[in-house]
Scaffold this motif. Structure first.
Motif, PDB file in Angstrom:
ATOM      1  N   UNK A   1      -1.648  75.822  65.825  1.00 14.84           N
ATOM      2  CA  UNK A   1      -1.915  75.292  65.618  1.00 14.84           C
ATOM      3  C   UNK A   1      -1.661  73.958  65.266  1.00 14.84           C
ATOM      4  N   UNK A   2      -1.698  72.512  65.357  1.00 15.63           N
ATOM      5  CA  UNK A   2      -0.866  71.806  65.362  1.00 15.63           C
ATOM      6  C   UNK A   2      -1.123  70.942  63.357  1.00 15.63           C
ATOM      7  N   UNK A   3      -0.056  70.984  62.803  1.00 13.95           N
ATOM      8  CA  UNK A   3       0.081  69.933  61.267  1.00 13.95           C
ATOM      9  C   UNK A   3       1.323  69.240  61.592  1.00 13.95           C
TER      10      UNK A   3
ATOM     11  N   UNK B   1       1.335  79.453  63.953  1.00 13.73           N
ATOM     12  CA  UNK B   1       0.376  80.201  64.948  1.00 13.73           C
ATOM     13  C   UNK B   1      -1.067  79.962  63.931  1.00 13.73           C
ATOM     14  N   UNK B   2      -2.199  79.892  64.920  1.00 15.41           N
ATOM     15  CA  UNK B   2      -3.510  79.709  64.037  1.00 15.41           C
ATOM     16  C   UNK B   2      -3.762  80.828  63.816  1.00 15.41           C
ATOM     17  N   UNK B   3      -3.930  81.661  62.459  1.00 14.03           N
ATOM     18  CA  UNK B   3      -4.665  82.291  61.720  1.00 14.03           C
ATOM     19  C   UNK B   3      -6.161  82.732  62.234  1.00 14.03           C
ATOM     20  N   UNK B   4      -6.332  81.193  61.967  1.00 10.59           N
ATOM     21  CA  UNK B   4      -8.436  81.689  62.219  1.00 10.59           C
ATOM     22  C   UNK B   4      -8.595  81.582  63.513  1.00 10.59           C
TER      23      UNK B   4
ATOM     24  N   UNK C   1       1.291  71.727  54.581  1.00 11.09           N
ATOM     25  CA  UNK C   1      -0.057  72.165  54.924  1.00 11.09           C
ATOM     26  C   UNK C   1      -0.821  72.731  55.226  1.00 11.09           C
ATOM     27  N   UNK C   2       0.186  74.185  55.617  1.00  9.64           N
ATOM     28  CA  UNK C   2      -0.471  74.966  56.446  1.00  9.64           C
ATOM     29  C   UNK C   2      -1.712  76.262  55.366  1.00  9.64           C
ATOM     30  N   UNK C   3      -2.385  77.344  56.305  1.00  4.67           N
ATOM     31  CA  UNK C   3      -3.021  78.692  54.989  1.00  4.67           C
ATOM     32  C   UNK C   3      -2.372  78.649  54.732  1.00  4.67           C
TER      33      UNK C   3
ATOM     34  N   UNK D   1       4.520  85.795  56.185  1.00  3.64           N
ATOM     35  CA  UNK D   1       3.773  87.562  55.812  1.00  3.64           C
ATOM     36  C   UNK D   1       2.741  87.705  55.257  1.00  3.64           C
ATOM     37  N   UNK D   2       2.233  85.958  55.027  1.00  3.46           N
ATOM     38  CA  UNK D   2       0.802  85.617  54.485  1.00  3.46           C
ATOM     39  C   UNK D   2      -0.015  85.551  55.830  1.00  3.46           C
ATOM     40  N   UNK D   3       0.184  85.471  56.136  1.00  6.99           N
ATOM     41  CA  UNK D   3      -0.408  85.170  57.502  1.00  6.99           C
ATOM     42  C   UNK D   3      -0.418  86.784  58.521  1.00  6.99           C
TER      43      UNK D   3
END
Length: 831
Positions: free
Chosen positions: A64-66, A76-79, A101-103, A108-110
């Motif tokens: 995913x672009x941020x 990394x695109x977790x969704x 700005x990431x999720x 580690x949270x991802x």
């Protein structure tokens, strides 16, 4: 919802470049060959050829672009991975920090989110990125790792695979260009990738993983109820008695632990469950501090039998060695009762037991607990009674010549020994028993009036008498001793409980503490001293002739590095020291509470200032720019050729109105600033409201504002200019919200004050918001332009400076009534 939680597999690298990502990709290919659905969430190849070749052919979820600060990054695109829901996902570099700005903030949270979705995760991390080892790695390599991951995240993994490589082999990989680009090789080989650094990192990884394996072993032993010791790791348990030899034993244990890499030092102190044992608490505290300084842990257990408790603890922690001191008891007791060391050795089984000699093992005098706790006066009375009372009772009973009084005399003299034990303690009672023995022998056994013993049975009777008397005296002395200790313990517990209660409720101050110390310990004076650059200063004191320096006190106790309690008066007993230490601890808590409160007030001030600055910037960006923009537009219109005279006049009026509006806004800001800095100093004088109020409402038509001030209204003590500002502000605010209904301005005299009342018939303000509307930059839903929400805040500030109050009430029938209370002037002045 998927109830299954994904498994976590971690490839732990001993150093960068050992091949953990390559190993992870190899595991992914093996699972794919077995038919497992595997995708790549994120893998960093760092341009390494062999890693890129391993990645070929694997399904990669697009990143995913941020966007951040004008640059586009990929994460990394977790969704997308959760939506794809593979069986296994590869996530490289677990310690990575995501782009703002990431999720999630950390990768580690991802990973936790993926596992919560039921997806197995295979990830990688280097040993230098573990939080607990960050400082050690910096000392070894000179490089501080900015990205870290908590140890608990890695420890919670279902499987940890160590990826290791010999330092020389890793340096060869580096030289061949398999890790970094050629231009970075020389610098890396001579700095981070030195042999010593790599060896130290390798050892850190092995030791850390050994601890993790050791935890798993403990879990396995508990799950399978295995009591026997498995010597997988060197653990040394030191039995701490609380005696003077404890420090010797602990230091010996520390030296043995240092000889075995990764060995653990554990100290155990056993408290007798019957509560009769009375160890020296100060020595136990010193031992606890020494254990912490030696890098070990201190444990306290309770047990009826000391030997069994020590061995049970050692087995529970899977110890390999126990260190016990040689007994301090005499030879006679060791002969008949044995020693704790012998009992531990017989119960230890496979655990090694080291008996350590020490200075207190031989030729010791009576220990402190063996000495009498009674006062010298009672002991003196006991010694006198020990010689006088048996002889007096014997003489009294000897007067009955016509009866056989041996049994009666035995009971009476036995009672005298018990009585002496109650008065003077153990040793006077034993002396009384011996004197009673001689008295019985002299007056009540044949041949009479002689110390000779005529029959063997008489000798047996006398020996039994002495033994019973000694045993009873010993029990009575012990009971008396325990009763004294119980009273002391109860007093200490009551005092400490009171201290704890006062600390929890936050009632104590430094002055209250020193006063309580002086009263509790009967001191002449107590002072709390604080170290400063100029020396010692007295922070709080109680009593006369307080110490101004620690050396001036008869008793001193350290509170912290910069504070000392100095007591002047009678020296304290050793048993009082524990309570005094509790007072010192409470003092440190009070000082810390005061520091926290000051920090809280400072933080609240900063927060308030920050909120004011934020609101001010918002106001400047909107409310102040609005009249400026209007003025700029009107001026531009005036500069245009061909503008008619009427249009020009209208533009000039617009500029004038906007300038007035801007002037009022700036005046409010300046007034607020003066109020906050205390620069407004009113000139108070007796004034009539007839002089002030008409000027304050002069800017409004009579059909909009009705002024009703009776001629009999008393004078008020005020500053007419500031009072006019306040009333004008209240009236302007009321007119704005009055919905065309006239605003009434009234005056009402009270015994001590005069109320100026501004009444409007507008929408009113809910009661819960009335205090909030007096805060700066609060407009309470007012969307009209031309104000900063400072009017009421300035009005209240000026009113308080004038010595008055301002409040808001409901207007009967709807609306808001502002009540301005001002102090009345003196009656003589009014007359």
């Amino acid at each position: 919802m998927n109830e299954r939680r994904g498994r976590l597999t971690v490839y732990l690298g001993a150093a960068p470049g050992v091949g953990k990502t390559y190993a992870m990709l190899g595991e992914a290919r093996r699972r794919i060959d077995r038919g497992t659905d595997v995708v790549v969430g994120v893998v960093e190849t760092h341009g390494r050829q062999f890693t890129s070749e391993q990645l070929e052919g694997l399904e990669v979820v697009p990143r995913r672009e941020v966007a951040y600060r004008g640059t586009t990054f990929t994460e990394m695109d977790t969704e997308a991975i959760v939506a794809r829901h593979p069986a296994v996902v590869l996530v490289d570099e677990l310690a990575h920090t995501n782009v703002p700005g990431s999720r999630h903030e950390k990768r580690a949270a991802d990973v936790e989110e993926l596992r919560a979705a039921g997806i197995d995760v295979i990830t990688t991390v280097n040993i230098q990125h573990l939080e607990s080892l960050n400082d050690e790695v910096e000392r070894i390599t000179g490089v501080k790792q900015r990205e870290t991951v908590p140890d608990e995240v890695v420890r919670a993994a279902d499987q940890i695979q160590l990826v290791d490589m010999a330092p020389d082999a890793l340096r060869r990989r580096m030289a061949h260009g398999n890790i970094y680009k050629p231009e970075h090789i020389d610098a890396s080989l001579t700095s981070y990738f030195r042999v010593g650094n790599l060896t130290a990192l390798r050892e850190l990884a092995l030791l850390w993983l050994a601890d993790r394996v050791d935890d798993q072993l403990d879990d396995y032993r508990r799950a399978h109820r295995i009591q026997e010791t498995w010597p997988a790791k060197e653990r040394i348990v030191v039995a701490v008695t609380g005696g003077p030899e404890s420090e010797t034993l602990l230091r010996r244990g520390a030296r043995l632990a240092q000889r075995a890499a990764g060995a653990e030092l554990l100290a155990v102190h056993v408290l007798a469950s019957d509560g009769l044992a009375s160890p020296d608490e100060r020595r136990v505290d010193q031992a606890q501090k020494l254990v912490a300084a030696l890098g070990g842990t201190f444990h306290t257990v309770t047990g009826e039998d000391v030997s069994e408790a020590v061995v049970d603890f050692a087995r529970g922690v899977n110890a390999t060695m126990m260190i016990v001191g040689v007994s301090r008891h005499g030879r006679l007791r060791r002969l008949f009762m044995g020693t704790t060391g012998d009992q531990i050795a017989s119960l230890a089984g496979a655990i090694d037991v080291h008996l350590v000699t020490h200075d207190q093992a031989t030729g010791r005098l009576l220990s402190r607990p063996a000495l009498s706790p009674l006062s010298r006066r009672r002991q003196l009375v006991g010694w006198v009674l020990a010689f006088v009372l048996p002889f007096a009772l014997g003489g009294l009973l000897h007067a009955f010549e016509d009866t056989d009084t041996l049994s009666l005399a035995s009971l009476a003299l036995l009672a005298s020994s018990v009585f002496v034990a109650l008065i003077g303690g153990l040793f006077p009672a034993l002396t009384a028993a011996v004197v009673g023995f001689l008295t019985l022998n002299y007056w009540f056994t044949q041949p009479y009036s002689s110390f000779r013993i005529g029959e063997p049975r008489i000798l047996l009777v006398l020996v039994v008498y002495v033994a019973v008397a000694a045993a009873v005296a010993s029990l009575v002395d012990r009971a008396s001793r325990r009763a004294t200790e119980a009273v002391t313990a109860r007093t200490e517990a009551t005092t400490i409980a009171g201290l704890a209660r006062s600390v929890l409720t936050g009632q104590d101050t430094a002055d209250a503490i020193v006063e309580r110390v002086r009263e509790t310990f009967g001191q002449e004076a107590v002072s709390l001293l604080t170290r400063s650059a100029a020396g010692w200063e007295v922070t709080a004191a109680s009593g006369e002739h307080c110490a101004s320096h620690p050396d001036e006190g008869d008793t001193r106790v350290r509170v912290d590095d910069d504070h000392v309690l100095a007591l002047c008066g009678a020296p304290l007993r050793a048993t009082d020291q524990r309570v005094l230490d509790a007072f010192a601890l409470q003092t440190s808590l009070v000082l810390e509470y005061r520091r926290l409160r000051e920090r809280e007030l400072h933080a609240a001030t900063l927060e308030k200032a920050d909120a004011t600055s934020t609101a001010l910037l918002r106001a400047v960006s909107h409310d102040l720019r609005t009249p400026l923009a209007v003025m700029r537009t009107a001026v531009d219109g005036l500069l245009v050729d061909g503008v008619s005279a009427d249009d020009r006049a209208e533009l000039v009026r617009t500029v004038d109105a906007s300038a007035d509006q801007l002037e009022r806004l700036i005046d409010d800001l300046l007034d607020l600033s003066r109020l906050q800095t205390g620069l407004i100093r009113p000139h108070l004088a007796p004034r009539s409201l007839d002089e002030v109020l008409p000027l304050a409402v002069a800017g409004h038509d009579r059909d909009r504002v009705v002024l009703d001030v009776p001629e009999s209204t008393p004078f008020v003590l005020t500053d007419p200019g500031l009072l006019g500002r306040v009333v004008a502000n209240l009236v302007d605010n009321a007119v704005k919200h009055s919905r065309g209904v006239p605003v009434r301005v009234l005056a009402h005299a009270l015994p001590d004050t005069v109320d100026v009342i501004v009444v409007d018939q507008g929408p009113g303000v809910p009661e819960v918001q009335r205090e909030r509307m007096f805060e700066p930059f609060q407009r309470l839903g007012d969307t009209t332009t031309g104000g900063l929400g400072l009017g009421l805040a300035v009005a209240r500030g000026i009113t308080e400076a004038l010595g008055g109050t301002i409040s808001a009430e409901d207007t009967p029938g709807g609306g808001l009534t502002m009540v301005l209370s001002l102090p009345r002037a003196a009656e003589a002045v009014e007359a």
